[in-house]
Design a protein around this motif. Sequence first.
Motif, PDB file in Angstrom:
ATOM      1  N   THR A  43       0.807  -1.206   0.000  1.00  0.00           N
ATOM      2  CA  THR A  43       0.000   0.000   0.000  1.00  0.00           C
ATOM      3  C   THR A  43       0.840   1.256   0.000  1.00  0.00           C
ATOM      4  OG1 THR A  43      -0.089  -0.073   2.410  1.00  0.00           O
ATOM      5  CG2 THR A  43      -1.892  -1.126   1.222  1.00  0.00           C
ATOM      6  N   GLY A  44       2.156   1.086  -0.163  1.00  0.00           N
ATOM      7  CA  GLY A  44       3.021   2.238  -0.281  1.00  0.00           C
ATOM      8  C   GLY A  44       3.629   2.673   1.035  1.00  0.00           C
ATOM      9  N   LEU A 172       2.279  -3.199  -9.885  1.00  0.00           N
ATOM     10  CA  LEU A 172       1.865  -1.800 -10.004  1.00  0.00           C
ATOM     11  C   LEU A 172       1.733  -1.150  -8.631  1.00  0.00           C
ATOM     12  CD1 LEU A 172      -0.813  -2.124 -12.834  1.00  0.00           C
ATOM     13  CD2 LEU A 172       1.384  -0.929 -12.999  1.00  0.00           C
ATOM     14  N   THR A 173       1.174  -1.887  -7.690  1.00  0.00           N
ATOM     15  CA  THR A 173       1.052  -1.374  -6.326  1.00  0.00           C
ATOM     16  C   THR A 173       2.423  -1.049  -5.755  1.00  0.00           C
ATOM     17  OG1 THR A 173      -0.941  -2.692  -5.968  1.00  0.00           O
ATOM     18  CG2 THR A 173       0.177  -1.874  -4.013  1.00  0.00           C
ATOM     19  N   ASP A 174       3.378  -1.945  -5.963  1.00  0.00           N
ATOM     20  CA  ASP A 174       4.723  -1.741  -5.451  1.00  0.00           C
ATOM     21  C   ASP A 174       5.423  -0.583  -6.158  1.00  0.00           C
ATOM     22  OD1 ASP A 174       4.228  -3.866  -3.802  1.00  0.00           O
ATOM     23  OD2 ASP A 174       5.329  -5.321  -5.013  1.00  0.00           O
ATOM     24  N   MET A 175       5.225  -0.462  -7.478  1.00  0.00           N
ATOM     25  CA  MET A 175       5.822   0.656  -8.216  1.00  0.00           C
ATOM     26  C   MET A 175       5.306   1.982  -7.666  1.00  0.00           C
ATOM     27  SD  MET A 175       6.146  -0.325 -12.268  1.00  0.00           S
ATOM     28  CE  MET A 175       5.001  -1.685 -12.504  1.00  0.00           C
ATOM     29  N   ARG A 176       4.026   2.056  -7.420  1.00  0.00           N
ATOM     30  CA  ARG A 176       3.446   3.277  -6.864  1.00  0.00           C
ATOM     31  C   ARG A 176       4.085   3.605  -5.520  1.00  0.00           C
ATOM     32  NH1 ARG A 176      -2.399   4.163  -4.127  1.00  0.00           N
ATOM     33  NH2 ARG A 176      -2.594   6.429  -4.416  1.00  0.00           N
ATOM     34  N   GLY A 179       7.398   5.287  -5.763  1.00  0.00           N
ATOM     35  CA  GLY A 179       7.442   6.586  -6.429  1.00  0.00           C
ATOM     36  C   GLY A 179       7.698   6.513  -7.913  1.00  0.00           C
ATOM     37  N   GLN A 180       7.477   5.355  -8.526  1.00  0.00           N
ATOM     38  CA  GLN A 180       7.659   5.195  -9.980  1.00  0.00           C
ATOM     39  C   GLN A 180       6.319   5.505 -10.650  1.00  0.00           C
ATOM     40  OE1 GLN A 180       8.936   1.147  -9.621  1.00  0.00           O
ATOM     41  NE2 GLN A 180      11.113   1.678  -9.569  1.00  0.00           N
ATOM     42  N   SER A 181       6.204   6.703 -11.191  1.00  0.00           N
ATOM     43  CA  SER A 181       4.907   7.176 -11.668  1.00  0.00           C
ATOM     44  C   SER A 181       4.534   6.659 -13.048  1.00  0.00           C
ATOM     45  CB  SER A 181       4.878   8.707 -11.678  1.00  0.00           C
ATOM     46  OG  SER A 181       5.892   9.224 -12.531  1.00  0.00           O
ATOM     47  N   ILE A 182       5.483   6.038 -13.745  1.00  0.00           N
ATOM     48  CA  ILE A 182       5.208   5.502 -15.079  1.00  0.00           C
ATOM     49  C   ILE A 182       6.004   4.215 -15.258  1.00  0.00           C
ATOM     50  CG2 ILE A 182       7.031   6.883 -16.180  1.00  0.00           C
ATOM     51  CD1 ILE A 182       5.122   7.116 -18.638  1.00  0.00           C
ATOM     52  N   SER A 183       5.471   3.310 -16.067  1.00  0.00           N
ATOM     53  CA  SER A 183       6.117   2.022 -16.309  1.00  0.00           C
ATOM     54  C   SER A 183       6.251   1.796 -17.808  1.00  0.00           C
ATOM     55  CB  SER A 183       5.291   0.892 -15.686  1.00  0.00           C
ATOM     56  OG  SER A 183       5.800  -0.375 -16.057  1.00  0.00           O
ATOM     57  N   PHE A 184       7.372   1.191 -18.215  1.00  0.00           N
ATOM     58  CA  PHE A 184       7.634   0.879 -19.618  1.00  0.00           C
ATOM     59  C   PHE A 184       7.853  -0.622 -19.779  1.00  0.00           C
ATOM     60  CE2 PHE A 184       8.696   5.286 -19.198  1.00  0.00           C
ATOM     61  CZ  PHE A 184       8.417   5.862 -20.421  1.00  0.00           C
ATOM     62  N   VAL A 354       1.484   4.875 -13.875  1.00  0.00           N
ATOM     63  CA  VAL A 354       1.228   4.078 -12.681  1.00  0.00           C
ATOM     64  C   VAL A 354       0.409   4.869 -11.662  1.00  0.00           C
ATOM     65  CG1 VAL A 354       2.335   2.925 -10.709  1.00  0.00           C
ATOM     66  CG2 VAL A 354       3.306   2.689 -13.010  1.00  0.00           C
ATOM     67  N   ASP A 355       0.739   6.146 -11.528  1.00  0.00           N
ATOM     68  CA  ASP A 355       0.084   7.009 -10.546  1.00  0.00           C
ATOM     69  C   ASP A 355      -0.306   8.305 -11.245  1.00  0.00           C
ATOM     70  OD1 ASP A 355      -0.548   8.777  -8.454  1.00  0.00           O
ATOM     71  OD2 ASP A 355       0.834   7.803  -7.073  1.00  0.00           O
ATOM     72  N   VAL A 356      -1.580   8.448 -11.593  1.00  0.00           N
ATOM     73  CA  VAL A 356      -2.062   9.600 -12.365  1.00  0.00           C
ATOM     74  C   VAL A 356      -1.774  10.904 -11.640  1.00  0.00           C
ATOM     75  CG1 VAL A 356      -4.134  10.775 -13.198  1.00  0.00           C
ATOM     76  CG2 VAL A 356      -3.806   8.348 -13.670  1.00  0.00           C
ATOM     77  N   GLN A 357      -2.114  10.969 -10.371  1.00  0.00           N
ATOM     78  CA  GLN A 357      -1.937  12.211  -9.626  1.00  0.00           C
ATOM     79  C   GLN A 357      -0.477  12.646  -9.606  1.00  0.00           C
ATOM     80  OE1 GLN A 357      -3.699  12.127  -5.737  1.00  0.00           O
ATOM     81  NE2 GLN A 357      -3.054  14.194  -5.209  1.00  0.00           N
ATOM     82  N   ARG A 358       0.416  11.730  -9.306  1.00  0.00           N
ATOM     83  CA  ARG A 358       1.845  12.050  -9.257  1.00  0.00           C
ATOM     84  C   ARG A 358       2.374  12.428 -10.630  1.00  0.00           C
ATOM     85  NH1 ARG A 358       5.936  10.125  -5.438  1.00  0.00           N
ATOM     86  NH2 ARG A 358       8.001  10.574  -6.291  1.00  0.00           N
ATOM     87  N   PHE A 359       1.957  11.692 -11.666  1.00  0.00           N
ATOM     88  CA  PHE A 359       2.475  11.955 -13.004  1.00  0.00           C
ATOM     89  C   PHE A 359       2.053  13.331 -13.485  1.00  0.00           C
ATOM     90  CE2 PHE A 359       2.709  11.695 -17.622  1.00  0.00           C
ATOM     91  CZ  PHE A 359       3.942  11.099 -17.805  1.00  0.00           C
TER      92      PHE A 359
END
Length: 464
Positions: A43-44, A172-176, A179-184, A354-359
């Motif tokens: 959950t971050g 995706l949960t872990d990436m968020r 702090g990884q706001s985008i994934s490739f 990954v995280d719309v708000q952060r991106f």
Amino acid sequence: MRGGRENIQTVKNPCGGRENPFGGWHWRMGRGMIRSGINVNATGGAVRRSSERILVMQYTSLPDGFTIQELDASHLEQFNALLRYAFQVTEEELVQVGWQEDEIKQSKFPILESAHVLGCFEGKTLAAQIAVYPMQVNVEGALLDTGFVTGVATYPEYAGIGLMSTLIRQALTDMRGRGQSISFLCPYSIPFYRKQGWEIVADKMTFSIRDTQLPKHHAVPGQIERVPVEHEDIRRVYKYFALQQHGALIRGDLEWEEYWRWESDDIMAAVYYTAEEKPLGYVIYYIENEVFQIKEMIWLTQEAKYGIWNYISAHFSMITKVEGANYTGESIAFQFEDSEIDETIKPNVMARIVDVQRFFEEYSFQFEDEKLKLYFRISDPAAEWNNGIFHVTWKDGKTFCEKVDSHGAAPLIEMDIQTLTTMLMGYKRPTYLYNNDRIRMDYYLLPTLESLIPPEKPYFSDYF
């Protein structure tokens, strides 16, 4: 039966080219960039550093008897076996590219050291796995932390029961949380990853130029020199290029190691130097069967571009054509006097926010208008925190994004996470997406979106 309870597990902390035999499948043989940082839970939230880590599984749609764990060095044999099976790599193919079985195994240790690798187990048997590498990508001038997804594999007897979808949601949960706001990723199946929220953001274009179509000589004050492929000036040029180029991966030592991993000994490099001996461009290539094959060609100025093409054309008596890859997103035919060259185009890289708000808050819009207020309604099939309405405003040169319950009487811009990603990455323009029913909005807002989003297309030449 599928379990519905929260699944909490304790797992050990992970121990602290030309022809890829894995073909186009989604698999990375080498290492990723090592980053430091505190551990995070699903959950971050922060988790203390220790010899064990608590994984709080947010998505639990697994059949009974299945669990998710982080892989470490103790899982190397199973990790290796699943990849070899899924991607059908034979001993003969490994020998053809100069690899031995022990070298293959050894090369996988860094995956378990550097990446966040999740596995789905039935008892103690590994059934499916996914790896996420921490990297950085230039997104409109901002260096964003990103999770690069690779090593995705499932044994066929476990297919169709939701194991990979669950792993992706956990990743995706872990990436968020990191702090990884985008994934490739480099896709092996575009439809599969689209269903999980990824979308095409960059192309690979190939070209073939006959020897008679090569550009004429342009006088330049500098000169080009052949250098070892690991020459520091190649790294210097690429570093400067990547810091200026939207979409480019920031390459550290480990990314460069992966860049060269599948190249044979006959790969060559040449660097263009100005009259003041400043490196401003390079070409990575090899010559085989009278064909000049370009792996990558980068220049920082027109002078360097002319110098590199002069060098290529100087091979006229040795070759019948030049072939290569172009990652700029634009055809190069117009640049030649004889433009009837052969070019192909295919999707190369997919991404997903990954995280719309952060991106939104990290993104470099073309202008900031404190009077402008936009409401976006986003839908996301895999990351529930991205579902909803986001209020975007600007103040004191900064972008602010807030998730809200209602947009009131304000107009709403509606799209899915795939469309938002490809639009903000510049791969497809808002007008194109609107005309193809990917955006639902009042037409009068289109010029606003067009003016907000920079025009550059992403450049991504790395393959993982």
